[in-house]
Design a protein around this motif. Structure first.
Motif, PDB file in Angstrom:
ATOM      1  N   ALA A 100       0.814  -1.211   0.000  1.00  0.00           N
ATOM      2  CA  ALA A 100       0.000   0.000   0.000  1.00  0.00           C
ATOM      3  C   ALA A 100       0.846   1.259   0.000  1.00  0.00           C
ATOM      4  CB  ALA A 100      -0.933  -0.001   1.211  1.00  0.00           C
ATOM      5  N   GLU A 101       2.025   1.184   0.559  1.00  0.00           N
ATOM      6  CA  GLU A 101       2.863   2.376   0.685  1.00  0.00           C
ATOM      7  C   GLU A 101       4.120   2.295  -0.170  1.00  0.00           C
ATOM      8  OE1 GLU A 101       3.657   2.940   4.787  1.00  0.00           O
ATOM      9  OE2 GLU A 101       1.550   3.237   5.340  1.00  0.00           O
ATOM     10  N   GLY A 102       4.097   1.486  -1.206  1.00  0.00           N
ATOM     11  CA  GLY A 102       5.239   1.386  -2.090  1.00  0.00           C
ATOM     12  C   GLY A 102       6.254   0.377  -1.601  1.00  0.00           C
ATOM     13  N   PRO A 103       7.342   0.183  -2.362  1.00  0.00           N
ATOM     14  CA  PRO A 103       8.342  -0.827  -2.004  1.00  0.00           C
ATOM     15  C   PRO A 103       9.130  -0.438  -0.763  1.00  0.00           C
ATOM     16  CG  PRO A 103       9.106   0.491  -3.839  1.00  0.00           C
ATOM     17  CD  PRO A 103       7.685   0.898  -3.584  1.00  0.00           C
ATOM     18  N   SER A 104       9.588  -1.443  -0.059  1.00  0.00           N
ATOM     19  CA  SER A 104      10.460  -1.202   1.090  1.00  0.00           C
ATOM     20  C   SER A 104      11.837  -0.785   0.600  1.00  0.00           C
ATOM     21  CB  SER A 104      10.567  -2.470   1.936  1.00  0.00           C
ATOM     22  OG  SER A 104      11.239  -3.487   1.188  1.00  0.00           O
ATOM     23  N   VAL A 105      12.673  -0.389   1.534  1.00  0.00           N
ATOM     24  CA  VAL A 105      14.035  -0.002   1.173  1.00  0.00           C
ATOM     25  C   VAL A 105      14.761  -1.172   0.528  1.00  0.00           C
ATOM     26  CG1 VAL A 105      16.273   0.698   2.100  1.00  0.00           C
ATOM     27  CG2 VAL A 105      14.181   1.767   2.963  1.00  0.00           C
ATOM     28  N   VAL A 106      14.616  -2.354   1.108  1.00  0.00           N
ATOM     29  CA  VAL A 106      15.309  -3.527   0.566  1.00  0.00           C
ATOM     30  C   VAL A 106      14.767  -3.885  -0.811  1.00  0.00           C
ATOM     31  CG1 VAL A 106      15.813  -5.964   0.930  1.00  0.00           C
ATOM     32  CG2 VAL A 106      15.824  -4.392   2.873  1.00  0.00           C
ATOM     33  N   ASP A 107      13.434  -3.850  -0.986  1.00  0.00           N
ATOM     34  CA  ASP A 107      12.853  -4.144  -2.306  1.00  0.00           C
ATOM     35  C   ASP A 107      13.359  -3.154  -3.353  1.00  0.00           C
ATOM     36  OD1 ASP A 107      11.482  -6.285  -1.354  1.00  0.00           O
ATOM     37  OD2 ASP A 107       9.503  -5.335  -1.351  1.00  0.00           O
ATOM     38  N   ALA A 108      13.464  -1.893  -2.983  1.00  0.00           N
ATOM     39  CA  ALA A 108      13.936  -0.877  -3.931  1.00  0.00           C
ATOM     40  C   ALA A 108      15.378  -1.153  -4.353  1.00  0.00           C
ATOM     41  CB  ALA A 108      13.819   0.512  -3.309  1.00  0.00           C
ATOM     42  N   VAL A 109      16.214  -1.577  -3.405  1.00  0.00           N
ATOM     43  CA  VAL A 109      17.608  -1.890  -3.740  1.00  0.00           C
ATOM     44  C   VAL A 109      17.678  -3.135  -4.613  1.00  0.00           C
ATOM     45  CG1 VAL A 109      19.853  -2.526  -2.788  1.00  0.00           C
ATOM     46  CG2 VAL A 109      18.483  -0.763  -1.672  1.00  0.00           C
ATOM     47  N   ILE A 110      16.847  -4.140  -4.312  1.00  0.00           N
ATOM     48  CA  ILE A 110      16.817  -5.352  -5.134  1.00  0.00           C
ATOM     49  C   ILE A 110      16.464  -5.001  -6.577  1.00  0.00           C
ATOM     50  CG2 ILE A 110      15.566  -7.507  -5.556  1.00  0.00           C
ATOM     51  CD1 ILE A 110      15.304  -7.799  -2.510  1.00  0.00           C
ATOM     52  N   LEU A 111      15.429  -4.213  -6.744  1.00  0.00           N
ATOM     53  CA  LEU A 111      15.002  -3.838  -8.091  1.00  0.00           C
ATOM     54  C   LEU A 111      16.082  -3.028  -8.811  1.00  0.00           C
ATOM     55  CD1 LEU A 111      11.285  -2.863  -7.372  1.00  0.00           C
ATOM     56  CD2 LEU A 111      12.065  -4.767  -8.792  1.00  0.00           C
ATOM     57  N   GLU A 112      16.693  -2.092  -8.122  1.00  0.00           N
ATOM     58  CA  GLU A 112      17.708  -1.246  -8.754  1.00  0.00           C
ATOM     59  C   GLU A 112      18.918  -2.056  -9.187  1.00  0.00           C
ATOM     60  OE1 GLU A 112      21.160   1.050  -9.347  1.00  0.00           O
ATOM     61  OE2 GLU A 112      20.889  -0.148  -7.541  1.00  0.00           O
ATOM     62  N   ARG A 113      19.423  -2.921  -8.320  1.00  0.00           N
ATOM     63  CA  ARG A 113      20.622  -3.703  -8.648  1.00  0.00           C
ATOM     64  C   ARG A 113      20.314  -4.781  -9.683  1.00  0.00           C
ATOM     65  NH1 ARG A 113      24.885  -0.915  -7.506  1.00  0.00           N
ATOM     66  NH2 ARG A 113      26.119  -2.828  -7.569  1.00  0.00           N
ATOM     67  N   ALA A 114      19.155  -5.423  -9.541  1.00  0.00           N
ATOM     68  CA  ALA A 114      18.797  -6.473 -10.497  1.00  0.00           C
ATOM     69  C   ALA A 114      18.567  -5.892 -11.888  1.00  0.00           C
ATOM     70  CB  ALA A 114      17.557  -7.224 -10.020  1.00  0.00           C
ATOM     71  N   SER A 115      17.877  -4.752 -11.982  1.00  0.00           N
ATOM     72  CA  SER A 115      17.597  -4.160 -13.300  1.00  0.00           C
ATOM     73  C   SER A 115      18.885  -3.709 -13.979  1.00  0.00           C
ATOM     74  CB  SER A 115      16.631  -2.989 -13.158  1.00  0.00           C
ATOM     75  OG  SER A 115      17.208  -1.937 -12.406  1.00  0.00           O
TER      76      SER A 115
END
Length: 362
Positions: A100-115
């Motif tokens: 509901a409040e967007g990705p967590s800090v860890v999820d955001a880092v996962i997405l950034e590094r993986a992409s």
């Protein structure tokens, strides 16, 4: 990095986990891991399915958090955190977890590094995804140079964002007067009134190379034939030939239109090989030049007669009365030495004007 992650975790669990994620994807990048391994890493670290869908390069991968690949078809959920592969592009990598409040800090880092890692692999193996063109004239010249080995040309093409993997992809070289060469993607032809396409001049291509339109206002350009990336040197040769047939529309030297497509030249393109700039002009060319020297209106008038469907259309095109045009043509025929109001004479005039123009073009 592992020790740093441990220390940070004691102070801030999210910061420690983020550093561990960075270290994890750095290791995968060092081992040149493939796309599936990278998406699997994102799923395992996030504890939820991860999905990659790069529509431009037709790459789709979905991995469960237990590491199993289970590709599915369907639109991403509206609440899933996702990220594009290229800045400003559409989302292409998602974690299948609604928040509901967007990705967590860890999820955001996962997405950034993986992409970032996925983008690097796809650029290396399948070419750069189409996007904002790279402004690198050296790469464009390398792609168009037949003397450059094919592997080097393909590598340069990928650097420009050209699709070298799709055998159906076609592009056109564009030769611009007093400008660098350009490459455009071959778009579907269409007519200006919404009907069926009339000719190659009705195409509206996407620009690659320097981000500017293939034809600047008031400029001249020759558009080459459609070709695969490997055959773009041939398209470039055709574009340079087409450029020789263009004109600036000046009153004293109208020449041809400002933009000429090689597709529209047909057999006339052979004249470019026969007419060498600076060589001794043919007799009919000498006659045209002598007539042009007699009156300032001569070339514009002759060009109007040679390029319009009727004498009335020619008179309207140069804004003179029909009787005035007839008087001018009588004078012109006396100077040229042949009639220009018969089909044979008009064809001879067209040929002479084209050769005259080509003798001064390069």
């Amino acid at each position: 990095m592992k020790e740093l992650a441990g220390r940070l975790a004691a102070v801030d669990p999210d910061a420690g986990a983020a550093v561990a994620v960075i270290a994890y994807f750095d290791r995968l990048a060092e081992t040149r891991a493939g796309v599936e391994a990278l998406v699997r890493g994102a799923a395992v670290l996030a504890g939820c399915p991860a999905r990659l869908a790069d529509e431009e390069r037709r790459v789709r991968v979905r991995v469960e958090p237990d590491g199993r690949r289970t590709d599915v078809v369907g639109a991403p959920g509206p609440g899933w955190p996702g990220t594009p592969l290229v800045p400003g592009g559409p989302p292409a990598l998602w974690l299948e977890r609604a928040g509901a409040e967007g990705p967590s800090v860890v999820d955001a880092v996962i997405l950034e590094r993986a992409s970032a890692a996925v983008r690097s692999v796809l650029d290396r193996t399948r070419g750069r995804a189409p996007g904002p063109p790279v402004d690198d004239p050296a790469l464009v010249e390398a792609v168009l140079d037949a003397g450059v080995p094919l592997p080097a040309r393909l590598h340069a093409a990928r650097g420009l964002g050209l699709d070298t993997a799709d055998p159906a992809a076609r592009f056109r070289a564009v030769a611009v007067a007093d400008g660098p060469p350009r490459i455009v993607a071959d778009g579907p032809a269409r007519s200006t009134n919404g009907g069926p396409p009339r000719s190659a001049r009705d195409r509206f291509p996407r620009v690659v190379g320097d981000g500017r339109p293939p034809v600047v206002p008031g400029g001249r350009a020759g558009v080459g034939t459609a070709a695969a990336v490997a055959d773009l040197p041939e398209s470039w040769a055709a574009a340079r030939t087409a450029l020789r047939f263009t004109g600036d529309g000046g009153a004293r030297e109208p020449g041809g239109p400002p933009v000429v497509h090689a597709d529209d030249l047909g057999g006339v393109a052979l004249l470019a090989d026969l007419v060498v700039p600076g060589a001794e002009p043919a007799p009919d060319v000498r006659a045209v030049r002598a007539a042009a020297a007699d009156a300032p209106w001569m070339l514009r008038t002759l060009h109007a007669v040679a390029s319009t469907a009727s004498l009335r259309a020619a008179a309207a095109g140069i804004n003179v009365h029909h009787s005035t045009l007839q008087d001018r043509l009588t004078h012109a025929e006396q100077l040229l030495g042949w009639p220009v109001r018969t089909p044979q004479g008009r064809f001879r005039l067209q040929l002479a004007l084209t050769m005259h123009h080509l003798m001064d073009s390069r």
